[in-house]
Design a protein around this motif. Structure first.
Motif, PDB file in Angstrom:
ATOM      1  N   ARG A 267     -13.124   1.069  -0.898  1.00 51.77           N
ATOM      2  CA  ARG A 267     -11.626   0.240  -0.638  1.00 51.77           C
ATOM      3  C   ARG A 267     -12.300  -1.304  -0.575  1.00 51.77           C
ATOM      4  NH1 ARG A 267     -11.048   4.876  -0.178  1.00 51.77           N
ATOM      5  NH2 ARG A 267     -10.139   6.089   1.526  1.00 51.77           N
TER       6      ARG A 267
ATOM      7  N   LYS B 260       2.688   2.767   3.274  1.00 54.30           N
ATOM      8  CA  LYS B 260       2.712   1.779   4.435  1.00 54.30           C
ATOM      9  C   LYS B 260       3.579   0.753   4.243  1.00 54.30           C
ATOM     10  CE  LYS B 260      -2.101   3.021   5.986  1.00 54.30           C
ATOM     11  NZ  LYS B 260      -1.717   3.024   7.241  1.00 54.30           N
TER      12      LYS B 260
ATOM     13  N   ASP C 264       0.593  -0.996  -0.024  1.00 53.18           N
ATOM     14  CA  ASP C 264       0.039  -0.099   0.054  1.00 53.18           C
ATOM     15  C   ASP C 264       0.957   1.298  -0.045  1.00 53.18           C
ATOM     16  OD1 ASP C 264      -2.965   1.071   0.512  1.00 53.18           O
ATOM     17  OD2 ASP C 264      -1.864   2.140   1.746  1.00 53.18           O
ATOM     18  N   GLU C 265       0.449   2.274  -0.563  1.00 51.53           N
ATOM     19  CA  GLU C 265       1.121   3.479  -0.719  1.00 51.53           C
ATOM     20  C   GLU C 265       1.490   4.167   0.897  1.00 51.53           C
ATOM     21  OE1 GLU C 265      -1.080   6.007  -2.986  1.00 51.53           O
ATOM     22  OE2 GLU C 265      -1.276   4.941  -4.741  1.00 51.53           O
TER      23      GLU C 265
ATOM     24  N   PHE D  67      -7.404  -0.277  -3.256  1.00 48.48           N
ATOM     25  CA  PHE D  67      -7.023   1.270  -2.874  1.00 48.48           C
ATOM     26  C   PHE D  67      -6.297   1.905  -3.836  1.00 48.48           C
ATOM     27  CE2 PHE D  67      -4.842   4.435  -0.651  1.00 48.48           C
ATOM     28  CZ  PHE D  67      -5.846   5.445  -0.522  1.00 48.48           C
ATOM     29  N   SER D  68      -6.621   3.111  -4.172  1.00 46.67           N
ATOM     30  CA  SER D  68      -5.852   3.942  -4.911  1.00 46.67           C
ATOM     31  C   SER D  68      -6.337   5.535  -4.366  1.00 46.67           C
ATOM     32  CB  SER D  68      -6.443   4.146  -6.370  1.00 46.67           C
ATOM     33  OG  SER D  68      -5.659   4.815  -7.212  1.00 46.67           O
ATOM     34  N   SER D  69      -5.453   6.286  -4.223  1.00 45.75           N
ATOM     35  CA  SER D  69      -5.734   7.717  -3.821  1.00 45.75           C
ATOM     36  C   SER D  69      -6.807   8.466  -4.975  1.00 45.75           C
ATOM     37  CB  SER D  69      -4.465   8.598  -3.520  1.00 45.75           C
ATOM     38  OG  SER D  69      -3.660   8.588  -4.779  1.00 45.75           O
TER      39      SER D  69
ATOM     40  N   SER E  18      -7.406  -5.471   3.416  1.00 41.14           N
ATOM     41  CA  SER E  18      -7.138  -3.948   3.163  1.00 41.14           C
ATOM     42  C   SER E  18      -6.010  -3.134   3.749  1.00 41.14           C
ATOM     43  CB  SER E  18      -8.490  -3.062   3.068  1.00 41.14           C
ATOM     44  OG  SER E  18      -8.456  -1.703   2.966  1.00 41.14           O
ATOM     45  N   ARG E  19      -4.897  -2.979   3.346  1.00 42.92           N
ATOM     46  CA  ARG E  19      -3.779  -2.671   4.127  1.00 42.92           C
ATOM     47  C   ARG E  19      -4.119  -1.163   4.517  1.00 42.92           C
ATOM     48  NH1 ARG E  19      -0.823  -1.779   7.490  1.00 42.92           N
ATOM     49  NH2 ARG E  19       1.178  -1.324   7.619  1.00 42.92           N
ATOM     50  N   TYR E  20      -4.932  -0.336   3.708  1.00 45.30           N
ATOM     51  CA  TYR E  20      -5.145   0.961   4.088  1.00 45.30           C
ATOM     52  C   TYR E  20      -6.141   1.158   5.163  1.00 45.30           C
ATOM     53  CZ  TYR E  20      -6.939   5.816   3.419  1.00 45.30           C
ATOM     54  OH  TYR E  20      -7.300   7.200   3.531  1.00 45.30           O
ATOM     55  N   ASN E  21      -7.098   0.223   5.319  1.00 48.64           N
ATOM     56  CA  ASN E  21      -7.932   0.350   6.579  1.00 48.64           C
ATOM     57  C   ASN E  21      -7.740  -0.788   7.672  1.00 48.64           C
ATOM     58  OD1 ASN E  21      -9.822   2.108   5.707  1.00 48.64           O
ATOM     59  ND2 ASN E  21     -10.441   0.708   4.168  1.00 48.64           N
ATOM     60  N   ASN E  22      -6.576  -1.610   7.477  1.00 48.03           N
ATOM     61  CA  ASN E  22      -6.248  -2.591   8.243  1.00 48.03           C
ATOM     62  C   ASN E  22      -7.632  -3.343   8.532  1.00 48.03           C
ATOM     63  OD1 ASN E  22      -4.625  -4.233   9.861  1.00 48.03           O
ATOM     64  ND2 ASN E  22      -4.629  -2.846  11.565  1.00 48.03           N
TER      65      ASN E  22
END
Length: 522
Positions: free
Chosen positions: A501, A354, A351-352, A482-484, A401-405
């Motif tokens: 997500r 992270k 993930d970006e 996930f992408s910004s 989901s690495r962004y939201n854990n």
């Protein structure tokens, strides 16, 4: 000779495990091999026999063999053992009368250290940090200082002629009564003496006893090594066992697999937690200090292996009475942790901004998350098996989901369980019913189906067959994205964008429907 020249190895194929790359056969006019050492500067093997020494440059094409040292006529076995010192580019040798001889890079004798007691010397070892040569045998342990002298008159100019071996100290009680092998750990400056069935550990600077292991094996210890990464001591013996000890001498594990005495032991310098052993049964085995189990085994010589070591470039060489081979070990072994079950899925999660994680799914329904690093660690988070899933079946799909854990587990075609990775074990946050979530979108509803594109309002209800009312569908697979900048997909009304997500790869309109879910319901 090279095996590729003989057609024995296909250069276009990369094999897993041990691969034979070069081999050397002792010439018929030469006698059997007495000892082997490796010159790391010139990348050549120095093969000692009863009539002299031969240098084999194996990395050039074609490989070159040169007779470097030949004894006078009718004189045999003048040298019993030889080691190479990379720091000074010289060779230390034990002579037949148990004196010490030093040869320079051209195999010219530069100095000789007398042995007034004529006591047997069984092993020599050089300490490059202290410039000391350590000899062991019947008379105990003697430490020699290799140093430069100025008051020497030279008859001829030759490299290293101004260096001498000067006796520094004698230790009659160090290493037991009959020390057959001594090993050094340069990083720790510790010495390990093998004396029959006992092992002694000393400091290299002042030869002070650290600890001893009495009756470590049921037969004589033949080799020893220390793993800095695992902080473990490994020993091999005539009893065919390879034992693992703690840094202070506590027994940890015993490896069994060889059928004849262990001849050599090497801790792999490039891959952490690997130990290689050779035996008189003719095999080389690779053991894992992480799993305490055998990883690889390769049969080299049917008559047994007398010497084995690793070159600085990673080549593994094995030698017997009249043969020497170089092996390449094609294997990648990085250890993260114990899964304690069979593995069905292994995935790298990135993930970006992270750190990277390793997702492991077991056949018992459990899920584990590890750090991607070279040091062993426990799982950061564990998702316990769902009680509604039978032990005889597995979960249908999962994603992280690495962004939201968050973990998303597809329990059935209509049920998704969501876990948080902030606790260990993971706690379940929600249970989504896929059919209930789809119901508001399966019929025409202007409040849920309209999309504002600039000044134009369009209906955005794509289905598998085009626009219209969608049917409730089952979920078969999950994938976290996930992408910004979000992601886009085509519809009948044009291009649509969503910063979601979770995307569910399902039949028909369900994938696109889930992309348009409000953030509170994703």
């Amino acid at each position: 000779m090279r095996l590729q020249e003989e057609g024995l190895v296909d250069s276009n194929i990369l094999s897993f495990g041990f691969v034979l790359t070069e081999k050397y056969d002792q010439h018929g006019k030469f006698t059997e091999i007495v000892d082997v050492t490796y010159n790391s500067r010139m990348q050549k093997f120095v093969i000692l026999d009863t009539r002299g020494a031969t240098a084999w440059l194996h990395n050039i094409k074609p490989p070159n063999c040169k007779r470097e040292l030949t004894y006078p006529k009718y004189q045999n076995k003048l040298l019993k053992r030889m080691i190479y010192c990379e720091k000074y580019n010289i060779y230390f040798a034990i002579c037949h009368d148990f004196t010490l001889q030093v040869y320079n890079k051209d195999f010219n004798s530069t100095c000789k250290a007398e042995n007034p007691n004529m006591r047997s010397i069984s092993h020599i070892l050089f300490n490059p940090k202290l410039d000391e040569l350590i000899t062991t045998g019947m008379a105990g342990t003697t430490i020699w200082k290799y140093q430069q002298v100025e008051s020497v008159t030279f008859d001829q100019i030759k490299p290293m002629a101004n260096y001498r071996l000067v006796e520094k100290s004698q230790h009659k009680s160090v290493g037991g009564l009959w020390c057959t092998k001594v090993e050094i750990v340069n990083e720790l400056q510790q010495l390990y003496f093998c004396s029959e069935t006992d092992l002694y550990a000393y400091t290299a600077s002042d030869v002070k006893l650290l600890f001893s292991i009495k009756n470590a094996h049921s037969a004589a210890i033949t080799c020893a090594g220390y793993s800095l990464y695992s902080r473990m001591l490994i020993t091999g013996s005539m009893d065919t066992e390879v034992k693992v000890w703690g840094s202070t001498g506590g027994h940890i594990h015993s490896f069994r697999g060889h059928t004849r005495p262990i001849s050599s032991l090497v801790v792999h310098p490039h891959t952490n937690g690997l130990v290689m052993t050779s035996s008189l049964d003719g095999s080389v085995k690779v053991w894992s200090l992480h799993m305490m189990d055998l990883l690889h085994s390769y049969n080299v010589f049917p008559d047994g292996i007398d010497w084995m070591n690793i070159t600085p470039t990673g080549g593994i060489w094995c030698a017997a009475a009249r043969k020497l081979v170089v092996l390449k070990f094609n294997s990648i072994a990085e250890y993260w942790g114990h899964a304690r079950c069979g593995i069905n899925k292994l995935e790298i999660i990135k993930d970006e901004n992270k750190s990277t994680r390793v997702l492991v799914a077991g056949d018992d329904g459990s899920i584990r998350l590890f750090k991607q690093q070279n040091v062993p660690s426990n799982a950061l988070c564990t998702v316990l098996p769902a009680p509604v899933v039978s032990l005889l079946s597995t979960i249908l799909s999962l994603t992280y989901s690495r962004y939201n854990n968050l973990f998303f587990v597809l329990i059935s075609t209509s049920s998704v369980w969501v876990y948080t990775g902030k606790t260990d074990p993971a706690c379940r946050l929600w249970e989504w019913n896929i059919h209930e979530l789809q119901r508001p979108y399966t019929t025409f509803n202007t409040q849920t189906a309209k999309t504002k594109l600039g000044n134009k309002t369009v209906l955005n209800r794509p289905t598998a067959n085009g626009s219209g009312s969608a049917q409730i569908s089952d979920c078969n697979c999950l994938c976290a994205v996930f992408s910004s900048k979000g992601f886009q997909y085509h519809t009948d009304e044009g291009m649509c964008s969503a910063k979601n997500r979770l995307v569910s790869k399902m039949s028909g309109a369900v994938a696109k429907w889930l992309a348009r879910l409000p953030p509170t319901r994703r």
